[in-house]
Scaffold this active site. Structure first.
Site, short mmCIF file in Angstrom:
data_model
loop_
_atom_site.label_atom_id
_atom_site.label_comp_id
_atom_site.label_asym_id
_atom_site.label_seq_id
_atom_site.Cartn_x
_atom_site.Cartn_y
_atom_site.Cartn_z
N GLU A 116 4.35 20.36 16.34
CA GLU A 116 3.10 19.87 15.76
C GLU A 116 3.35 19.02 14.50
O GLU A 116 2.44 18.79 13.71
CB GLU A 116 2.16 21.03 15.41
CG GLU A 116 1.80 21.96 16.56
CD GLU A 116 1.00 21.30 17.68
OE1 GLU A 116 0.69 20.10 17.59
OE2 GLU A 116 0.70 22.00 18.66
N HIS A 140 -0.89 26.05 10.52
CA HIS A 140 -1.48 26.20 11.86
C HIS A 140 -1.22 27.62 12.35
O HIS A 140 -0.07 28.08 12.36
CB HIS A 140 -0.85 25.18 12.81
CG HIS A 140 -1.18 25.42 14.26
ND1 HIS A 140 -2.47 25.49 14.73
CD2 HIS A 140 -0.38 25.58 15.34
CE1 HIS A 140 -2.44 25.70 16.05
NE2 HIS A 140 -1.19 25.77 16.44
N HIS A 142 -2.56 30.88 15.28
CA HIS A 142 -3.30 31.24 16.49
C HIS A 142 -4.19 32.44 16.18
O HIS A 142 -3.86 33.58 16.54
CB HIS A 142 -2.32 31.54 17.63
CG HIS A 142 -1.56 30.34 18.10
ND1 HIS A 142 -0.61 30.40 19.09
CD2 HIS A 142 -1.62 29.04 17.73
CE1 HIS A 142 -0.10 29.17 19.30
NE2 HIS A 142 -0.71 28.34 18.47
N GLU A 170 -19.35 35.27 0.72
CA GLU A 170 -18.51 34.38 -0.07
C GLU A 170 -17.91 33.22 0.74
O GLU A 170 -17.26 32.34 0.18
CB GLU A 170 -17.42 35.18 -0.78
CG GLU A 170 -18.09 36.22 -1.67
CD GLU A 170 -17.33 36.60 -2.92
OE1 GLU A 170 -16.14 36.28 -3.01
OE2 GLU A 170 -17.95 37.23 -3.79
N HIS A 211 -7.22 27.37 21.14
CA HIS A 211 -5.83 27.28 20.67
C HIS A 211 -5.64 27.92 19.29
O HIS A 211 -4.79 28.80 19.15
CB HIS A 211 -5.42 25.79 20.64
CG HIS A 211 -3.99 25.57 20.29
ND1 HIS A 211 -3.22 24.56 20.82
CD2 HIS A 211 -3.16 26.22 19.43
CE1 HIS A 211 -2.00 24.61 20.33
NE2 HIS A 211 -1.94 25.61 19.48
P1 13P Z 1 6.21 25.09 17.71
O1 13P Z 1 7.05 26.29 18.06
O2 13P Z 1 6.80 23.80 18.22
O3 13P Z 1 5.91 25.04 16.22
O4 13P Z 1 4.82 25.22 18.46
C1 13P Z 1 4.01 26.35 18.29
C2 13P Z 1 2.56 26.01 18.41
O5 13P Z 1 1.74 26.76 17.93
C3 13P Z 1 2.14 24.77 19.09
O6 13P Z 1 0.80 24.48 18.88
ZN ZN Z 2 -0.35 26.27 18.32
#
Ligand code: 13P
Ligand code: ZN
Length: 275
Positions: A116, A140, A142, A170, A211
């Site tokens: 990413e 980023h 999940h 809040e 995602h």
């Molecule tokens: P990477 O292992 O390449 O960082 O990818 C993980 C991910 O969350 C892709 O969206």
């Molecule tokens: Zn991801």
């Protein structure tokens, strides 16, 4: 100074582990990048290689030319970062055009920065400009409950912002500008990077449908705290929707306006629509 002794590196490692402990990083899920300060680059210079091969980023970030980033590696597990940071993370330098990177430290057993990287760097470029250089962290994750909500709420900025604001008093103070939403797209490429960075012009948080989430902030505490706040709010919403589909009472648009006055934040009226 050794890279692993630097305070910003220790903060980065701690944040990876905090995210792992929250359950947001199954397998290699998620990635983290930090735009280093000039004095931080200087402080670890003795350990930085300058013979790395320049590789294409996959997009163009001219305003980041010459910047150094600490990044997680592609396919690396957040749960391993604390145990073997030199295998899991890397320092990379951006070239003079903002089109290539090279590895200066880390990923000692091979590999490359997160897939990413285009999204991270395009977000960094936008946020560096929008905040006069203050924002340095792009994260980023999940996040389970936010992902769950992308199956049942309309994928609209206004809906996600308002519903998540309502779940904890809040929230509008923590993310007063709101949250952007990107519909499902193929991850890892330039198109999703362009769509996300477009939202980052307005927001500090972007949701990727089905995602996860991207968050931007000044430092590790603020960025982790932002991700945590949004995800906790999503958890409350999931619980609420599981108990009954409608609310008996909630925080009203006028309540939000009153809160905005006392907490000195500006809450855009487009999020305070009548339902
Ligand atoms: P990477 O292992 O390449 O960082 O990818 C993980 C991910 O969350 C892709 O969206
Ligand atoms: Zn991801």
């Amino acid at each position: 100074m050794k890279v692993l002794e630097a305070k910003f590196v220790q903060g980065f490692i701690r944040m990876c582990n905090d995210g792992w402990e929250q359950g947001w990083h199954e397998r290699n899920g998620g990635n983290l990048t930090y735009r280093m300060k000039k004095e931080e680059v200087e402080s670890i210079k003795e350990e930085l290689r300058t013979d790395g091969v320049w590789k294409e980023i996959g997009t163009s970030v001219p305003k980041l030319a010459g910047e150094f980033f600490l990044v997680t590696g592609s396919g690396k597990y957040f749960r391993n970062v604390i145990l073997a940071p030199e295998d899991s993370i890397a320092v990379v330098e951006i070239d003079g055009k903002g089109e290539c990177y090279r590895i200066c430290w880390g990923l000692v057993n091979g590999g490359r920065p997160t897939s990413e990287l285009p999204s991270h760097l395009m977000n960094h470029e936008v946020k560096m400009q929008a905040t006069g250089g203050k924002h340095r962290v792009i994260y980023h994750a999940h996040t389970t409950n936010v992902i769950a909500l992308t199956f049942v709420l309309p994928l609209e900025d206004e809906v996600f912002t308002r519903e998540l604001w309502e779940m904890a008093t809040e929230c509008p103070v923590v993310f007063p500008d709101g949250i952007g939403v990107v519909g499902w797209m193929v991850p890892g490429g330039r198109d999703i990077a362009v769509a996300t960075s477009e939202l980052m012009k307005k927001y500090d948080v972007a949701i990727w449908a089905h995602h996860g989430m991207f968050a931007s902030g000044e430092d590790f505490d603020l960025t982790f705290g932002l991700m945590h706040t949004v995800e906790k709010s999503a958890e409350i919403l999931v619980k609420m929707l599981s108990m009954r589909p409608d609310k008996l009472q909630t925080i009203t648009p006028q309540n939000f306006r009153d809160l905005a006055v006392d907490f000195q934040v500006t809450l855009p009226e487009r999020f305070l629509y009548e339902k």
